[in-house]
Design a protein around this motif. Structure first.
Motif, PDB file in Angstrom:
ATOM      1  N   ALA A 311      -7.086   4.437 -15.205  1.00 16.47           N
ATOM      2  CA  ALA A 311      -6.291   4.463 -13.973  1.00 16.47           C
ATOM      3  C   ALA A 311      -5.073   5.374 -14.105  1.00 16.47           C
ATOM      4  O   ALA A 311      -4.762   6.156 -13.202  1.00 16.47           O
ATOM      5  CB  ALA A 311      -5.850   3.043 -13.613  1.00 16.47           C
ATOM      6  N   VAL A 312      -4.370   5.299 -15.221  1.00 16.07           N
ATOM      7  CA  VAL A 312      -3.174   6.136 -15.359  1.00 16.07           C
ATOM      8  C   VAL A 312      -3.552   7.592 -15.607  1.00 16.07           C
ATOM      9  O   VAL A 312      -2.862   8.509 -15.136  1.00 16.07           O
ATOM     10  CB  VAL A 312      -2.225   5.603 -16.455  1.00 16.07           C
ATOM     11  N   ARG A 313      -4.646   7.824 -16.300  1.00 16.10           N
ATOM     12  CA  ARG A 313      -5.094   9.202 -16.512  1.00 16.10           C
ATOM     13  C   ARG A 313      -5.512   9.847 -15.199  1.00 16.10           C
ATOM     14  O   ARG A 313      -5.332  11.056 -15.000  1.00 16.10           O
ATOM     15  CB  ARG A 313      -6.238   9.242 -17.530  1.00 16.10           C
ATOM     16  N   ALA A 314      -6.056   9.051 -14.290  1.00 12.91           N
ATOM     17  CA  ALA A 314      -6.413   9.578 -12.971  1.00 12.91           C
ATOM     18  C   ALA A 314      -5.183  10.028 -12.197  1.00 12.91           C
ATOM     19  O   ALA A 314      -5.289  10.831 -11.259  1.00 12.91           O
ATOM     20  CB  ALA A 314      -7.178   8.522 -12.177  1.00 12.91           C
ATOM     21  N   GLN A 315      -4.008   9.522 -12.582  1.00 11.30           N
ATOM     22  CA  GLN A 315      -2.737   9.952 -11.995  1.00 11.30           C
ATOM     23  C   GLN A 315      -2.160  11.173 -12.705  1.00 11.30           C
ATOM     24  O   GLN A 315      -1.054  11.619 -12.371  1.00 11.30           O
ATOM     25  CB  GLN A 315      -1.707   8.815 -12.078  1.00 11.30           C
ATOM     26  N   GLY A 316      -2.880  11.690 -13.695  1.00 16.38           N
ATOM     27  CA  GLY A 316      -2.394  12.833 -14.452  1.00 16.38           C
ATOM     28  C   GLY A 316      -1.500  12.456 -15.607  1.00 16.38           C
ATOM     29  O   GLY A 316      -0.786  13.311 -16.149  1.00 16.38           O
ATOM     30  N   VAL A 317      -1.527  11.197 -16.024  1.00 25.15           N
ATOM     31  CA  VAL A 317      -0.630  10.703 -17.064  1.00 25.15           C
ATOM     32  C   VAL A 317      -1.312  10.782 -18.430  1.00 25.15           C
ATOM     33  O   VAL A 317      -2.457  10.359 -18.599  1.00 25.15           O
ATOM     34  CB  VAL A 317      -0.185   9.255 -16.760  1.00 25.15           C
ATOM     35  N   VAL A 318      -0.586  11.310 -19.407  1.00 22.61           N
ATOM     36  CA  VAL A 318      -1.072  11.444 -20.777  1.00 22.61           C
ATOM     37  C   VAL A 318      -0.716  10.177 -21.554  1.00 22.61           C
ATOM     38  O   VAL A 318       0.429   9.718 -21.507  1.00 22.61           O
ATOM     39  CB  VAL A 318      -0.427  12.670 -21.455  1.00 22.61           C
ATOM     40  N   VAL A 319      -1.690   9.616 -22.258  1.00 21.11           N
ATOM     41  CA  VAL A 319      -1.475   8.405 -23.056  1.00 21.11           C
ATOM     42  C   VAL A 319      -1.547   8.765 -24.535  1.00 21.11           C
ATOM     43  O   VAL A 319      -2.556   9.303 -25.010  1.00 21.11           O
ATOM     44  CB  VAL A 319      -2.521   7.327 -22.728  1.00 21.11           C
ATOM     45  N   VAL A 320      -0.466   8.471 -25.262  1.00 22.32           N
ATOM     46  CA  VAL A 320      -0.377   8.772 -26.695  1.00 22.32           C
ATOM     47  C   VAL A 320      -0.158   7.456 -27.439  1.00 22.32           C
ATOM     48  O   VAL A 320       0.734   6.683 -27.083  1.00 22.32           O
ATOM     49  CB  VAL A 320       0.786   9.739 -26.993  1.00 22.32           C
ATOM     50  N   ALA A 321      -0.965   7.189 -28.469  1.00 19.80           N
ATOM     51  CA  ALA A 321      -0.882   5.905 -29.173  1.00 19.80           C
ATOM     52  C   ALA A 321      -0.996   6.092 -30.672  1.00 19.80           C
ATOM     53  O   ALA A 321      -1.694   6.989 -31.158  1.00 19.80           O
ATOM     54  CB  ALA A 321      -1.977   4.954 -28.681  1.00 19.80           C
ATOM     55  N   SER A 322      -0.325   5.211 -31.413  1.00 24.25           N
ATOM     56  CA  SER A 322      -0.387   5.239 -32.879  1.00 24.25           C
ATOM     57  C   SER A 322      -1.662   4.559 -33.365  1.00 24.25           C
ATOM     58  O   SER A 322      -2.168   3.628 -32.737  1.00 24.25           O
ATOM     59  CB  SER A 322       0.835   4.548 -33.473  1.00 24.25           C
ATOM     60  N   VAL A 323      -2.171   5.022 -34.518  1.00 18.51           N
ATOM     61  CA  VAL A 323      -3.484   4.553 -34.970  1.00 18.51           C
ATOM     62  C   VAL A 323      -3.409   3.296 -35.819  1.00 18.51           C
ATOM     63  O   VAL A 323      -4.412   2.599 -35.971  1.00 18.51           O
ATOM     64  CB  VAL A 323      -4.225   5.653 -35.759  1.00 18.51           C
ATOM     65  N   GLY A 324      -2.246   2.966 -36.393  1.00 18.63           N
ATOM     66  CA  GLY A 324      -2.133   1.746 -37.182  1.00 18.63           C
ATOM     67  C   GLY A 324      -1.737   2.010 -38.618  1.00 18.63           C
ATOM     68  O   GLY A 324      -1.867   3.130 -39.131  1.00 18.63           O
ATOM     69  N   ASN A 325      -1.270   0.960 -39.256  1.00 20.54           N
ATOM     70  CA  ASN A 325      -0.693   1.053 -40.606  1.00 20.54           C
ATOM     71  C   ASN A 325      -1.370   0.086 -41.575  1.00 20.54           C
ATOM     72  O   ASN A 325      -0.700  -0.630 -42.307  1.00 20.54           O
ATOM     73  CB  ASN A 325       0.805   0.727 -40.557  1.00 20.54           C
TER      74      ASN A 325
END
Length: 525
Positions: A311-325
């Protein structure tokens, strides 16, 4: 629609009124326009194009940069992106690029950038410097800022930091924060005495032994404040540190409280931050173009996460997330969801840092902080904004090279989010997929030598040589990314589609609050 028709409509729109987000105080946009070879070959056609093209679009002709290359300037306040699209649609035009201003190479005057002060690490903000043999993973922000500093502060791209909230009294953040929201619905987790409200400030997230949510005793992490500083600390203000995003604005969204956060709060916060409606809440008046999620847990991506991301990507929004530790294990949600830019962690020398997880879901990697020694001060931490309080907030400070050292993929992620935000200031029309492509195709290759990282399994793997199947396309390079963005023409609208694999709707999300984990693993990095 034919190019000529689309160009005529755009031209009429441009001539009718000044468009876009640029402020009149900013320099008017300039372009280098390359005419098609057939137009250049015919003298009469070339002369006509030179005369008619600027007239139709209300531009000023300034001369030529080369054979068949016109230099055109717009009016103050005109939208550079719309002008560029109108020029590119003209049948006489082969290519258009911004005529970028060139400045002398200069560093901002934030004292922690070049070196540490009496309380900070000796290497200063090493991770923003131009890479060299001693620190090949540095992201080259100092040269990237010669290409873009995010435009004017009042109109720059917004990066939402979904985290523990922020300390709004920090001098390096106070003027960079937009009005955010607290999405923690459970008062027992929120600590601030209520559920969702309009105050995203961080009251502290300290825990005691016997915590009902399963966390052991730990002081407040100030995790969101640390992440926010890496994205958007005030830069060139002669105070503290430099933010990677320079003039990028930060939208604080509180989703993590004591010990944990819940997925339901996080996905609602993602939608709100992107400007989508959330039942019972006011619409966000400052939608973000980039979401930073330095959090995760719970295994595979499910339909709840994937639906929000789509839904947010359809608004043109980039999602950046950390992979974990978790020391080289598999990437977990939301970083392993479709369409997310998943960020792995690197040591100063370009190897995978010991605690970072690995896998094919990773888009690229960035510095996450490592100590490189068994005793004494931590040598390569990620210095950033914080608070001095062990439980409740006491006063602003910066993380250093001792027990408070910032280490974790949580801190690699905002470096990528900030770069994505600056990419969008260079080329606002890029889709989320195109932004990811710019970042990946501009990434530097991982250094050779050492034992290669293997696919994730049931056994820890600490520092190892990154490969494209375990750590992504390469090492983040801000300068190269911004250069590539300046020559990238958007292909069209981006966005996701469809749901992901079904999952548990009530998934409990464990935050990547790296303070306790990093302290336990810092010497293994």
């Amino acid at each position: 629609m034919h190019k000529k028709t689309r160009g005529a409509a755009m031209a009429a729109l441009l001539l009718a009124s000044p468009l876009g987000t640029s402020l009149a105080a900013e320099p008017p946009p300039r372009f280098i326009v390359t005419l098609r070879s057939e137009a250049v070959a015919q003298a009469a056609a070339a002369t006509a194009a030179r005369a008619s093209l600027p007239q139709r679009l209300g531009l000023q002709a300034l001369g030529e940069a080369g054979a068949g290359q016109l230099v055109l300037r717009g009016r103050p306040g005109q939208d550079a992106v719309a002008l560029r699209q109108a020029l590119a649609a003209d049948p006489a035009v082969a290519a258009v690029q911004l005529d970028r201003p060139v400045r002398r190479h200069a560093l901002p005057n934030d004292p922690r950038l070049a070196r540490g002060d009496s309380l900070g690490p000796a290497v200063g903000q090493w991770y923003l410097q131009t890479p060299d043999a001693s620190r090949p993973s540095a992201i080259d922000a100092v040269r990237g800022w010669d290409l873009s500093r995010g435009g004017s502060l009042s109109s720059s791209v917004i990066v939402a930091v979904l985290d523990t909230g922020v300390r709004p009294d920090h001098p390096d953040l106070a003027d960079k924060l937009l009005p955010g929201y607290d999405f923690i619905s459970d008062p027992a987790i929120a600590i601030d005495g209520d559920g969702r409200d309009g105050d995203p400030s961080d009251p502290g997230d300290h825990t005691a032994d016997g915590d009902p949510f399963g966390c052991s005793a730990a002081p407040s992490s100030w995790h969101g404040t640390q992440v926010a500083g890496l994205v958007g600390a005030a830069t060139d203000n002669a105070v503290g540190m430099a933010g990677a995003g320079w003039n990028l604005r930060v939208l604080p969204v509180r989703v993590l409280g004591r010990c944990i956060g819940y997925q339901s709060d996080i996905v609602a916060a993602m939608r709100w931050a992107a400007g989508l409606p959330v039942s019972g809440l006011p619409t966000n008046p400052n939608p973000a173009r980039v979401l930073n999620l330095s959090l995760g847990g719970g295994g595979a991506c499910d339909s709840v996460y994937q639906g929000a991301i789509d839904a947010v990507r359809a608004q043109g929004v980039v999602v950046v997330a950390s992979v974990g530790n978790s020391n080289g294990r598999a990437v977990t949600a939301p970083a392993n969801c479709r369409g997310v830019i998943a960020v792995g962690g690197l040591r100063h020398d370009g190897q995978k840092v010991g605690y970072s997880d690995v896998g094919p879901e990773i888009s690229l990697s960035a510095p996450a902080g490592n100590c490189a020694n068994d005793s004494g001060p931590c040598l390569y931490p990620i210095s950033t904004t914080s608070d001095r309080g062990l439980a409740e907030p006491v006063g602003p400070t910066y993380t250093g090279d001792g027990a408070d050292a910032s280490l974790g993929t949580s801190f690699a992620t905002p470096l990528v989010a900030a770069t994505a935000g600056l990419v969008l200031t260079v080329q606002a029309g890029l889709s989320p997929d195109e932004v990811r492509q710019v970042l990946q195709r501009s990434a530097r290759s991982f250094p050779e030598g050492g034992t290669a990282c293997r696919a994730p399994g049931a056994v820890d793997q600490l520092a190892c040589r990154c490969t494209t199947s375990t750590c992504g396309a390469g090492m983040l390079d801000m300068a190269a990314a911004l250069q590539r963005a300046s020559t990238t023409v958007p292909a069209g609208e981006g966005g996701g589609g469809g749901g992901g694999a079904p999952g548990r709707l009530g998934l409990l999300v464990l935050a990547l609050l790296v303070v306790a984990a990093a302290r336990a693993t810092r010497r293994r990095a």
